[in-house]
Design an enzyme around this catalytic site. Structure first.
Site, PDB file in Angstrom:
ATOM      1  N   LYS A 301       0.864  -1.174   0.000  1.00 36.31           N
ATOM      2  CA  LYS A 301       0.000   0.000   0.000  1.00 36.31           C
ATOM      3  C   LYS A 301       0.908   1.234   0.000  1.00 36.31           C
ATOM      4  O   LYS A 301       1.814   1.312   0.827  1.00 36.31           O
ATOM      5  CB  LYS A 301      -0.844  -0.023   1.281  1.00 36.31           C
ATOM      6  N   GLU A 388     -19.753  -6.250   9.750  1.00 37.10           N
ATOM      7  CA  GLU A 388     -20.772  -5.500  10.502  1.00 37.10           C
ATOM      8  C   GLU A 388     -21.846  -6.420  11.076  1.00 37.10           C
ATOM      9  O   GLU A 388     -22.327  -6.203  12.196  1.00 37.10           O
ATOM     10  CB  GLU A 388     -21.413  -4.437   9.594  1.00 37.10           C
ATOM     11  N   ARG A 416     -25.747  -2.973   6.301  1.00 33.80           N
ATOM     12  CA  ARG A 416     -25.350  -4.347   6.066  1.00 33.80           C
ATOM     13  C   ARG A 416     -25.920  -5.277   7.151  1.00 33.80           C
ATOM     14  O   ARG A 416     -26.188  -6.441   6.915  1.00 33.80           O
ATOM     15  CB  ARG A 416     -23.813  -4.372   6.053  1.00 33.80           C
TER      16      ARG A 416
END
Ligand SMILES: Cc1ncc(C[n+]2csc(CCOP(=O)(O)OP(=O)(O)O)c2C)c(N)n1
Length: 662
Positions: A301, A388, A416
């Site tokens: 990253k 979630e 979600r």
């Protein structure tokens, strides 16, 4: 000197370049990302990590015929640069500009829209199934991160994969980071896989194998070796290795690809995701596979930008920064705190006094402010990963054992977990406290991230106590109050800086279902307007009241605090007394706070006209600032004043766009 990037605008241009030229192009793209995003910000780190991968994908496959499905799709900037959107690239996330995610309406190359994690494998599998059904031959390539893989939906898709299709290419882009460091057993497993000396040797053998083949020879060789050759060897070694390694370290062994293989998915890797020739050869190999395959690539990253490499979390997604140093503007003295920080710091304070409180985040320790608890009391803090649904049911489980879990999830991501809120929390009336950050408009992220629906989807559930603080001090009061309740409690507050009011040393207990009367009627014979401004929209209500007073109106301002239960008496009293009621909310009008007021008025026979100010029944686009969208859609003082005057038959001073009630 002209750049390759100046010549490349479409996938077919990528195909014309040689590998060394593409390697130069990769460098130019990195420069464009670093410089192009400096002014407006964006998801810099993830995109710097997928430069070679994206180039290789466009070199090997034929988009838009072949489909690329990106998980979350925050890493599609390079894909946008290579698919006809280069000229508009620097407008990304700005008003009228490119969206920061894949968007079907933006380009035929964006085969599936996203913004929420964990959807790519399912969507890609659906496409593959449709392709098989209609008998066409396009490739479907699914690119998902190591953190997206931890999401439950990803596993549901993998469970379903091998018996649904034989032709599927998954690319596991492993950079070891979610937004924060990736957590949990899957991340541990991937790490074992990467560090397994035996598998590394295998990956090297594969690298050697593909590199040795002359160009064009690969497909042929692979066709010949289809069953008993290299692929078979991979599986064999993977399976054998498990028992040997289990003995070797006594804990179930080093990582082995058996997990994927047992799912019926051929595993290949780990390979260096910045090695462009290797990526190209490997994708060519994958193209020939007659079996679902996952290629595990290792990327960094922030690759190519020192500051981003040093701070992967900060550079996952950020605002403006200095393109040379990566420095970000310092916060001006006197700037109010962020809501997320107030929530995190308040939680620590509350936890110090109440030993039953614990904090839960779904992979967002910084975004939600949970990092404060992580630091202060790590034993009371849980990061469950991008999960979630699990976060909510996990909290419900803890609540049955006498704990008061505080679950901090952005409003949009909580969607979600809707059934979990219903079935596991509300139905059992468990005292879980939900801190819903980013409730309201999330301007530059756009429609995937606006948190505009939670009042509607929560207030229909029995047992719910739902609140919206008008400022940061009230947020602390609401958290304190929620901790005393024996019901599910939901607190919605917006993204960004708070109102700048002083915080009391100790939060205060609020009476459930009681509004705050900010300003009552002056009873001065003028036309009476009751303004109910929910949450931070109360600031708009107060400002509008000030302007309306100057124009001959007598205004009351109410801070409703609770959307459920509503303060019946306060709404009824002011509803009866006023000649006009105005409700203002940073939420869709349909089913929101204003709708709740209308329902109450209908029950109580309050016949006063009501103007509802809020978001219309459509998905709101992205823009540079919240204010731009608010002005456009009428969530502005100007529009409130104009609509009140129009109701009394007065022409507005200026004519702002009036937004019709949904
Ligand atoms: C359902 C959901 N929860 C949380 C998020 C916030 N979020 C965006 S990107 C991200 C991390 C993704 O990590 P990974 O899949 O490894 O991709 P990377 O950014 O490392 O490329 C998270 C948690 C989200 N987009 N969707």
């Amino acid at each position: 000197m002209s750049r390759y990037l100046d010549m490349v605008d479409e996938p077919e241009h990528v195909k014309k370049l040689t590998v060394p030229q593409l390697q130069e192009l990769a460098g130019e793209i990195r420069t464009e990302l670093i410089e192009g995003l400096a002014k407006g910000g964006g998801h810099l780190g993830p995109n710097l990590g997928v430069v070679e991968l994206t180039i290789a994908l466009h070199k090997v496959f034929n988009s838009p015929k072949d489909k690329f499905v990106w998980d979350v799709s925050h890493q599609v900037y390079v894909h946008k640069l290579l698919t006809g959107r280069k000229k508009r690239f620097r407008t990304i996330r700005q008003t009228g500009g490119l969206n920061g995610f894949a968007l079907r309406s933006e380009s035929e190359h964006d085969s599936f829209g996203a913004g929420h994690a964990g959807t790519a494998l399912s969507a890609a599998l659906g496409m593959a199934a449709a392709r098989d059904k209609r008998g066409t031959n396009e490739h479907v390539v699914c690119i998902f991160g190591d953190a997206a893989l931890t999401n439950g939906i990803s596993f549901e898709a993998m469970n379903n994969l091998a018996h649904t299709t034989k032709k599927f290419i998954g690319i596991l882009n492993d950079n070891e980071w979610s937004i924060a460091k990736n957590v949990g057993a899957i991340s541990g497993y991937l790490n074992k896989l990467i560090t397994n000396p035996r598998y590394n040797q295998l990956a090297k053998d594969f690298e050697g194998f593909v590199r040795r083949l002359p160009k064009g020879d690969l497909a042929l060789k692979l066709a010949h070796r289809a069953e008993g050759g290299f692929k078979g060897a991979l599986t064999g070694v993977g399976l054998q290795q498990v028992s040997r390694d289990a003995e070797a370290d006594g804990r179930g062994g080093y990582g082995s690809p058996v997990f994927f293989e047992e799912m019926g998915i051929r595993y290949l890797g780990p390979i260096n995701g910045h090695d462009l020739p290797l990526l190209i050869s490997t994708l060519e190999f994958a193209k020939q596979c007659d079996h679902p395959i996952v290629i595990h690539i290792l990327t960094q990253k922030g690759k190519g930008f020192e500051a981003a490499l040093k701070q992967p979390e900060k550079f996952h997604g950020l605002g403006p920064y200095n393109a040379l140093t990566g420095e970000t503007p310092t916060v001006k003295p006197g700037t109010p705190p962020m809501y997320q920080d107030v929530m995190g710091q308040t939680l620590v304070k509350l936890c110090q006094k109440n030993t039953n409180l614990v904090g839960i985040t779904a992979a967002m320790p910084t975004g939600t402010g949970m990092k404060y608890l992580e630091k202060a009391m790590p034993e009371r803090y849980y990061d469950v990963g991008i999960a979630e649904e699990h976060a909510v049911i996990f909290a419900a489980g803890m609540a049955t054992m006498g704990y008061r879990p505080v679950v901090a999830i952005y409003s949009t991501f909580l969607q979600r977990a809707y059934d979990c809120i219903h079935h596991d929390v509300c139905l059992q009336d468990l005292p879980v406290i939900f801190c819903m950050d980013r409730a309201g408009l999330s301007a530059n992220d756009g429609p995937t991230h606006h948190g505009l629906f939670d009042i509607s989807f929560l207030r229909c559930f029995p047992n719910v106590v739902a609140m919206a603080p008008a400022n940061e001090d009230e947020l602390a009061d609401m958290m304190f109050t929620a901790a005393t309740l024996n019901h599910p409690a939901f607190i919605r507050y917006p993204r960004g800086t708070a109102e700048g009011v002083p915080l009391k040393t100790e939060p205060q207990l609020l009476e459930v279902g009681r509004a705050q009367i900010v300003q009552t009627f002056a009873n001065n014979q003028k036309r009476k307007v009751a303004l109910f401004g929910l949450g931070p929209m109360n600031t708009l209500a107060r400002k509008a009241a000030g302007q309306l007073a100057a124009e001959g109106f007598d205004c009351a301002v109410i801070n409703p605090r609770f959307t459920k239960p509503l303060d019946g008496p306060a709404h009824e009293t002011y509803g009866h007394e006023a000649e006009l009621v105005v409700t203002i909310e940073d939420h869709v009008l349909m089913g929101g706070y204003g709708s709740a007021v209308l329902e109450l008025f209908s029950e109580k026979n309050v016949t006063t006209p009501v103007i509802r100010i809020g978001w219309p029944d459509q998905f709101v686009e992205h823009a540079t600032t919240q204010d731009e969208l608010r002005a456009k859609y009428g969530l502005s003082v100007e529009n409130i004043v104009a609509r009140v005057k129009a109701q009394f038959g007065e022409a507005p001073v200026k004519a702002p766009k009036l937004i019709a009630v949904a």
